[in-house]
Design an enzyme around this catalytic site. Sequence first.
Site, mmCIF file in Angstrom:
data_model
loop_
_atom_site.group_PDB
_atom_site.id
_atom_site.type_symbol
_atom_site.label_atom_id
_atom_site.label_comp_id
_atom_site.label_asym_id
_atom_site.label_seq_id
_atom_site.Cartn_x
_atom_site.Cartn_y
_atom_site.Cartn_z
ATOM 1 N N ASN A 37 0.875 -1.171 0.000
ATOM 2 C CA ASN A 37 0.000 0.000 0.000
ATOM 3 C C ASN A 37 0.911 1.220 0.000
ATOM 4 O OD1 ASN A 37 -1.832 2.025 0.470
ATOM 5 N ND2 ASN A 37 -2.825 1.021 2.206
ATOM 6 N N ARG A 92 -2.654 -2.083 -3.410
ATOM 7 C CA ARG A 92 -3.834 -1.253 -3.255
ATOM 8 C C ARG A 92 -3.751 -0.108 -4.268
ATOM 9 N NH1 ARG A 92 -4.976 3.743 0.521
ATOM 10 N NH2 ARG A 92 -7.162 3.964 0.015
ATOM 11 N N HIS A 102 -12.794 3.439 -0.658
ATOM 12 C CA HIS A 102 -12.818 2.485 0.475
ATOM 13 C C HIS A 102 -13.444 1.146 0.078
ATOM 14 C CE1 HIS A 102 -12.554 5.899 3.696
ATOM 15 N NE2 HIS A 102 -11.360 5.373 3.459
ATOM 16 N N HIS A 156 -17.246 3.240 7.445
ATOM 17 C CA HIS A 156 -15.788 3.090 7.548
ATOM 18 C C HIS A 156 -15.275 4.419 8.102
ATOM 19 C CE1 HIS A 156 -11.688 1.794 6.084
ATOM 20 N NE2 HIS A 156 -11.525 3.090 6.294
ATOM 21 N N GLY A 189 -9.557 8.750 7.065
ATOM 22 C CA GLY A 189 -10.491 8.985 5.958
ATOM 23 C C GLY A 189 -11.789 8.289 6.349
ATOM 24 N N ARG A 220 -10.041 16.261 6.244
ATOM 25 C CA ARG A 220 -10.758 16.601 4.998
ATOM 26 C C ARG A 220 -12.157 17.122 5.331
ATOM 27 N NH1 ARG A 220 -9.814 11.036 1.833
ATOM 28 N NH2 ARG A 220 -8.180 10.482 3.293
ATOM 29 N N GLU A 238 -8.083 -4.621 5.005
ATOM 30 C CA GLU A 238 -7.941 -4.415 3.560
ATOM 31 C C GLU A 238 -6.793 -5.253 3.000
ATOM 32 O OE1 GLU A 238 -8.164 -0.337 4.892
ATOM 33 O OE2 GLU A 238 -9.043 0.214 2.961
HETATM 34 P P1 ADP Z 1 -6.356 5.293 8.369
HETATM 35 O O1 ADP Z 1 -6.070 3.827 8.143
HETATM 36 O O2 ADP Z 1 -7.395 5.874 7.481
HETATM 37 O O3 ADP Z 1 -5.144 6.152 8.532
HETATM 38 P P2 ADP Z 1 -7.463 4.394 10.864
HETATM 39 O O4 ADP Z 1 -8.557 3.514 10.399
HETATM 40 O O5 ADP Z 1 -6.273 3.764 11.493
HETATM 41 O O6 ADP Z 1 -7.052 5.441 9.771
HETATM 42 O O7 ADP Z 1 -8.099 5.427 11.928
HETATM 43 C C1 ADP Z 1 -7.295 6.399 12.528
HETATM 44 C C2 ADP Z 1 -8.149 7.250 13.461
HETATM 45 O O8 ADP Z 1 -8.860 6.402 14.382
HETATM 46 C C3 ADP Z 1 -7.309 8.159 14.369
HETATM 47 O O9 ADP Z 1 -7.050 9.376 13.745
HETATM 48 C C4 ADP Z 1 -8.218 8.341 15.567
HETATM 49 O O10 ADP Z 1 -9.032 9.479 15.337
HETATM 50 C C5 ADP Z 1 -9.116 7.122 15.588
HETATM 51 N N1 ADP Z 1 -8.852 6.236 16.724
HETATM 52 C C6 ADP Z 1 -7.920 5.273 16.838
HETATM 53 N N2 ADP Z 1 -7.984 4.691 18.065
HETATM 54 C C7 ADP Z 1 -8.987 5.313 18.729
HETATM 55 C C8 ADP Z 1 -9.561 5.171 20.038
HETATM 56 N N3 ADP Z 1 -9.113 4.272 20.894
HETATM 57 N N4 ADP Z 1 -10.587 5.983 20.356
HETATM 58 C C9 ADP Z 1 -11.054 6.898 19.478
HETATM 59 N N5 ADP Z 1 -10.569 7.068 18.236
HETATM 60 C C10 ADP Z 1 -9.547 6.298 17.870
#
Ligand code: ADP
Length: 404
Positions: A9, A92, A180, A205, A209, A238, A376
Amino acid sequence: MDKGILVLNAGSSSLKFALYQHGGGEKLDVSCHGEIEAMMTAPRFVVRDKTGAEIGAQSWPKPIDAETGLRVLLDWLNKNRGAVPLAACGHRLVQGGERYHGPALVDAEALDYLDGLAMLEPQHQPSEVEGMRAIARIHPELPQVAVFDTSFHRAMPEVSQIYAVPKTVHDAGVKHWGYHGTSYDYINRTLPHYDAGAKKVIVAHLGSGASMCAILDGKSIATTMGFSGIEGLPMGTRSGAIDAGALLYLLRRGFYDDKSLQHMLYEEAGLKGLSGISNDVRTLLASNSPAAKLAIDYFVHRIVYFAGAYAALLGGLDAFVFTAGIGENAAPIRAAVCARLKWLGLDFDAAANANNGPRLSTESSTVRAWVIPTDEEIMIARHTLALIEGAAADAHAQFGQQAP
Ligand code: ADP
């Protein structure tokens, strides 16, 4: 003999990877995973085993390109996981355009087509295509498979794939693509293990993002991200949907040019912009600031807004699934959303929610709510394996060769 499927990815400044081992049947085991992070500033390569323990690392004093990073990765895999030879590499890809309604084996001509879609999705597509080109240079004989975020949504009805614009604009690629899709594909295939009867499903999701998808009988019928990944829900940084007239106004009045406008919409807006504090939901939930509360309230408001719209499009609702970082972990967000879906027949189980589910609704609830962790990477590995095995079977049928 066991074979390895490498999943990549590639982002603009980082490159995530996972190696899966396949010993026959449908089972794929993750062997190791990791990342080459901060490639443009202080690059660091780190590999972890399936428990998360660090088993390899390397740093560079200055920026590196994707090919340099990938050479180090492939070299590490060869030295440390060489007993399981690589059979293919799955990538990806964000945009598959009109051509790809499903995963595909990619050759040089396909790479040119995918490169040509970079204008539609300048954030991820160029680095993803470059990742594929780099693998082709290093390992020309290795089959490469692209798995597209847009593919899952190509089944949407025509009205969900268009904007009300003249044909010339539509033909220039201004369509409601949706993203997604690999995550939705995974949840769609996993949900029956939790909820065998669910036919009318909304998946949220919610990661850095964020998007939502309405799934009817296993097919996407609507999704919140549109032409770009800005559309729909507000996200970490965003904006989510914003009136196109406001963008024209900002450009016309000289507040922004196209570059700085793009930066604002992708990097400075959303939860970060609204709160003025952080893009991270953990920080916002822990804050007493009214602006942090407003940002969370707006996020929930938009999720509920689309949930109502999608229940109408689906003609009812059987199940609502939360997934990704926020969906899997942020119990207060789930509670706030579920409370406002009571009218649809969702009877919320607060104790189950505090334990991250998986079931968030009571036994008697007519609408079920679930927390299902997305994956994913395994979806990309499964599609890659299926395609290379299909290609081998085709070759066998066509030329009478022995399929491996
Ligand atoms: P991506 O893969 O799109 O970068 P993720 O699916 O890993 O993102 O999600 C990241 C976001 O999840 C973080 O920015 C945070 O806001 C939220 N997050 C992660 N752990 C927690 C938690 N324990 N409580 C609340 N929000 C969380």
